[in-house]
Design a protein around this motif. Structure first.
Motif, mmCIF file in Angstrom:
data_model
loop_
_atom_site.group_PDB
_atom_site.id
_atom_site.type_symbol
_atom_site.label_atom_id
_atom_site.label_comp_id
_atom_site.label_asym_id
_atom_site.label_seq_id
_atom_site.Cartn_x
_atom_site.Cartn_y
_atom_site.Cartn_z
ATOM 1 N N TYR A 138 67.299 63.290 -38.665
ATOM 2 C CA TYR A 138 68.095 64.276 -38.907
ATOM 3 C C TYR A 138 67.319 65.910 -38.366
ATOM 4 N N LEU A 139 66.096 65.842 -38.823
ATOM 5 C CA LEU A 139 65.092 67.021 -38.654
ATOM 6 C C LEU A 139 64.450 66.973 -37.234
ATOM 7 N N LEU A 140 64.032 66.123 -36.741
ATOM 8 C CA LEU A 140 63.441 65.981 -35.576
ATOM 9 C C LEU A 140 64.027 65.565 -34.214
ATOM 10 N N GLY A 141 65.461 64.901 -34.521
ATOM 11 C CA GLY A 141 66.208 64.508 -33.419
ATOM 12 C C GLY A 141 65.788 63.111 -32.782
ATOM 13 N N GLU A 142 65.247 62.315 -33.491
ATOM 14 C CA GLU A 142 64.724 61.015 -33.250
ATOM 15 C C GLU A 142 65.678 60.253 -33.616
ATOM 16 N N ARG A 143 65.995 59.155 -32.573
ATOM 17 C CA ARG A 143 67.278 58.410 -33.012
ATOM 18 C C ARG A 143 66.817 57.061 -33.690
ATOM 19 N N VAL A 167 58.256 56.468 -56.870
ATOM 20 C CA VAL A 167 59.521 56.898 -55.952
ATOM 21 C C VAL A 167 59.190 58.253 -55.455
ATOM 22 N N PHE A 168 58.770 59.344 -56.515
ATOM 23 C CA PHE A 168 58.422 60.532 -56.004
ATOM 24 C C PHE A 168 57.601 60.866 -55.039
ATOM 25 N N SER A 169 56.367 59.988 -55.132
ATOM 26 C CA SER A 169 55.159 60.087 -54.201
ATOM 27 C C SER A 169 55.808 59.522 -52.827
ATOM 28 N N SER A 170 56.654 58.734 -52.756
ATOM 29 C CA SER A 170 56.917 58.259 -51.554
ATOM 30 C C SER A 170 57.908 59.324 -51.042
ATOM 31 N N PHE A 171 58.600 59.957 -51.674
ATOM 32 C CA PHE A 171 59.506 60.905 -50.913
ATOM 33 C C PHE A 171 58.547 62.289 -50.393
ATOM 34 N N LEU A 172 57.682 62.422 -51.239
ATOM 35 C CA LEU A 172 56.415 63.435 -50.857
ATOM 36 C C LEU A 172 55.929 63.127 -49.587
ATOM 37 N N ILE A 173 55.457 61.940 -49.510
ATOM 38 C CA ILE A 173 54.542 61.518 -48.448
ATOM 39 C C ILE A 173 55.490 61.260 -47.064
ATOM 40 N N GLY A 174 56.734 60.694 -47.234
ATOM 41 C CA GLY A 174 57.742 60.706 -46.317
ATOM 42 C C GLY A 174 57.944 62.175 -45.512
ATOM 43 N N SER A 175 58.200 63.182 -46.797
ATOM 44 C CA SER A 175 58.584 64.275 -46.142
ATOM 45 C C SER A 175 57.163 65.123 -45.553
ATOM 46 N N SER A 176 56.252 64.837 -46.106
ATOM 47 C CA SER A 176 54.962 65.336 -45.476
ATOM 48 C C SER A 176 54.799 65.097 -43.824
ATOM 49 N N VAL A 177 55.241 63.739 -43.520
ATOM 50 C CA VAL A 177 54.984 63.428 -42.033
ATOM 51 C C VAL A 177 56.012 64.294 -41.385
ATOM 52 N N ILE A 178 57.169 64.705 -41.761
ATOM 53 C CA ILE A 178 58.178 65.406 -41.141
ATOM 54 C C ILE A 178 57.496 66.960 -40.750
ATOM 55 N N ALA A 196 56.572 51.336 -49.382
ATOM 56 C CA ALA A 196 57.478 51.362 -48.065
ATOM 57 C C ALA A 196 58.542 52.337 -47.993
ATOM 58 N N LEU A 197 58.840 52.809 -49.152
ATOM 59 C CA LEU A 197 59.758 53.776 -49.202
ATOM 60 C C LEU A 197 59.359 55.109 -48.767
ATOM 61 N N SER A 198 58.400 55.606 -48.498
ATOM 62 C CA SER A 198 57.948 56.600 -47.579
ATOM 63 C C SER A 198 58.264 56.310 -46.339
ATOM 64 N N VAL A 199 58.157 55.192 -45.869
ATOM 65 C CA VAL A 199 58.634 54.919 -44.428
ATOM 66 C C VAL A 199 59.960 55.260 -44.030
ATOM 67 N N LEU A 200 60.901 54.691 -45.218
ATOM 68 C CA LEU A 200 62.171 54.588 -44.938
ATOM 69 C C LEU A 200 62.421 56.043 -45.106
ATOM 70 N N ILE A 201 61.865 56.981 -45.796
ATOM 71 C CA ILE A 201 62.475 58.607 -46.115
ATOM 72 C C ILE A 201 61.908 59.250 -44.812
ATOM 73 N N SER A 202 60.784 58.980 -44.300
ATOM 74 C CA SER A 202 60.509 59.692 -42.944
ATOM 75 C C SER A 202 61.286 59.347 -41.784
ATOM 76 N N ALA A 203 61.612 58.022 -41.837
ATOM 77 C CA ALA A 203 62.547 57.549 -40.607
ATOM 78 C C ALA A 203 64.013 58.279 -40.742
ATOM 79 N N ILE A 204 64.665 58.331 -42.120
ATOM 80 C CA ILE A 204 65.859 58.822 -42.177
ATOM 81 C C ILE A 204 65.639 60.494 -41.814
ATOM 82 N N LEU A 205 64.766 61.261 -42.453
ATOM 83 C CA LEU A 205 64.420 62.494 -42.158
ATOM 84 C C LEU A 205 64.249 62.908 -40.616
ATOM 85 N N SER A 206 63.455 62.150 -40.232
ATOM 86 C CA SER A 206 63.087 62.230 -38.609
ATOM 87 C C SER A 206 64.506 62.213 -37.791
#
Length: 399
Positions: free
Chosen positions: A151-156, A67-78, A139-149
């Motif tokens: 809020y942080l990138l303005g992507e809908r 889970v921690f790995s998914s969070f880091l990878i998803g955040s790294s994309v942002i 797959a959680l990394s995709v979920l995290i990157s989608a949620i963060l994007s």
């Protein structure tokens, strides 16, 4: 049995008398050793508490690392995307056009380091938890990157994307609840015996034959037009990369436990196999991303890769042998739920669907507005404004 009669001293050469109802035995002490209990009390055993920790909480450690790995990878994309956007704002050459100005941006490097940390955590997760649970949780990394994007990138994130995130989370939870347990494989010797089993050797031979067929026969002919060719190569090779990661995780744990893992040839065979498989995967995955729509590449790759990895874990580590029928059904249903969630999150990410316009979208015969953000799409109509009846028609007269 009567109480034991012992001498006051238990030094070498002393006698110990053991008595029961009908026999009496006299034993002589020829060597002495420190009892295990006293070792634990004195704290001189460095590996015992590690072993107990792994036996009692190894699965949860692996789960937490995944889970921690998914969070880091998803955040790294942002972070990397923010660095690339700042480069464009400064007027630099885009990375897609061959520019490398992002290498001077600390935010991009922060994303790269974060991704490296995520991959390291994912690597460590395979050493503690079954691959059947670690791989789908990617797959959680995709979920995290989608949620963060959003809020942080303005992507809908549209309604279907939110539903996909929810389904991915539910599927991951179901898989964790019904997750299989690894068969005890703690040393490289045990790993070697697993790799030598006839069932796995036959399975590996089939995968290698399929891989050579795809690379040398099908890829040159159909790789540019069929999205499954390159992704199938990446997925088949993934069976060897994940097995190598699992074996190297065991080797690393053995190294810190004082085992001579560097003298074992399997360690270096796994390193070579891991480097070769990852290099091949990156090569063909980049080819697929360069040709086909990203919204289609990721869901298909996730399904193929995860399915083959789970199959490999079943054959190699016998992870499903001790599972009940309910756990097997729950694991399969959880995996299918994650697949559905990933598909909804990617396949319809460009559609303008929300709670506000949902009734209009359902009642309107025209499709919802689509904003394509990929340079390539799978099917493109040259001029969609021309109605079918207004397009030129060709008639053939046969005599």
């Amino acid at each position: 049995m009567e109480p034991l009669e012992t001498n006051s001293s238990c030094s070498n050469g002393s006698l110990i008398t053991l008595s029961c109802l009908s026999h009496r035995v006299v034993c002589q002490v020829i060597s002495s050793a420190v009892p295990a209990d006293s070792i634990l009390e004195n704290g001189t055993s460095d590996s015992s508490w590690i072993t107990r920790l792994e036996n009692n909480y190894g699965f949860y450690i692996g789960l937490g690392l995944a889970v921690f790995s998914s969070f880091l990878i998803g955040s790294s994309v942002i972070l990397k995307k923010k660095g690339l956007l700042r480069l464009v704002e400064k007027g630099g050459t885009r990375a897609g056009d061959g520019g490398h100005g992002y290498l001077k941006d600390w935010l991009w490097w922060a994303g790269l380091i974060t991704m490296g940390g995520g991959e390291a955590a994912n690597f460590a997760a395979y050493a503690f938890a079954p691959a059947t649970i670690v791989t789908p949780l990617g797959a959680l990394s995709v979920l995290i990157s989608a949620i963060l994007s959003s809020y942080l990138l303005g992507e809908r994130l549209n309604l279907l994307g939110k539903l996909g995130c929810l389904l991915s989370l539910v599927g991951s939870t179901v898989m964790v609840i019904h997750a299989p347990e690894d068969e005890e494989v703690t040393t490289l010797e045990e790993m070697t015996s697993k790799l030598k089993e006839p069932g796995f050797l036959a399975y590996a031979a089939i995968l290698l034959a399929l891989c050579f067929l795809l690379i040398f026969c099908l890829a040159p002919r159909y790789g540019q037009t069929n999205i499954l060719i390159y992704l199938a190569i990446c997925s088949v090779i993934g069976a060897f990369s994940v097995s190598s990661v699992k074996g190297l995780g065991i080797a690393i744990k053995g190294f810190f436990a004082g085992q001579p893992v560097l003298q074992n040839p399997l360690t270096w065979i796994l390193v070579i196999m891991l480097v070769a498989s990852i290099t091949t995967q990156i090569n063909y995955l980049n080819k697929s991303l360069d040709i086909f729509n990203t919204s289609l590449v990721f869901p298909i790759y996730y399904v193929l890769f995860t399915t083959i990895v789970i199959t490999t874990s079943i054959i190699l580590f016998k992870e499903w042998v001790t599972m009940t029928v309910v756990d097997i059904i729950g694991t399969v249903c959880g995996f299918l739920t994650i697949i559905l969630g990933v598909f909804l999150l990617h396949a319809f990410k460009d559609m303008d669907v929300s709670f506000g316009n949902l009734p209009q979208v359902l009642q309107n015969e025209q499709p919802a507005p689509v904003t394509r953000d990929d340079k390539n799409i799978l099917i493109e109509v040259d001029n969609s404004s021309i109605a079918p009846e207004d397009k030129p028609k060709v008639f053939m007269l046969c005599t």
